[in-house]
Design an enzyme around this catalytic site. Sequence first.
Site, mmCIF file in Angstrom:
data_model
loop_
_atom_site.group_PDB
_atom_site.id
_atom_site.type_symbol
_atom_site.label_atom_id
_atom_site.label_comp_id
_atom_site.label_asym_id
_atom_site.label_seq_id
_atom_site.Cartn_x
_atom_site.Cartn_y
_atom_site.Cartn_z
ATOM 1 N N PRO A 81 -49.053 -22.807 -5.330
ATOM 2 C CG PRO A 81 -50.417 -22.985 -7.200
ATOM 3 C CD PRO A 81 -50.005 -22.049 -6.114
ATOM 4 C CD GLU A 83 -49.262 -28.057 -9.423
ATOM 5 O OE1 GLU A 83 -49.583 -27.131 -8.648
ATOM 6 O OE2 GLU A 83 -49.389 -29.246 -9.106
ATOM 7 C CB CYS A 84 -47.165 -21.176 -9.443
ATOM 8 S SG CYS A 84 -48.904 -21.215 -9.833
#
Length: 84
Positions: A81, A83-84
Site C-alpha cells: 500500500p 501508506e507503507c
Amino acid sequence: MSLSNAQRERIAARALERGIHLTKEHWHILELSYNYYSQHETLCTLRTLIKLSGWEKKKIYKLFPGNPIGEISKITGLPMPKEC
C-alpha cells in the site's frame, strides 16, 4: 473474489520459500487481502486488515512475522500500500 487454484499454488510456493506453512487462518487473511485489493486497487494496511478480520494485531503478527503487510505482499505478489 476467490483465489483460483493456480493462484493458490503460486502463493503456497512463495510462502514455503519464505518459511511460512499456510494454514486455514493464513488463507483467511490472504483472501481478505485479495478481496480488498480487487475493490481498492491497493493492498490494505495493517489497521484495515485488523478491522476486516476482527483479529488482534498479535495474531496477525504471529501468522506473518516481522512485517505482516510486507509478507502478504511478497507472498501474494500484490503491491505494497502507498501508506507503507
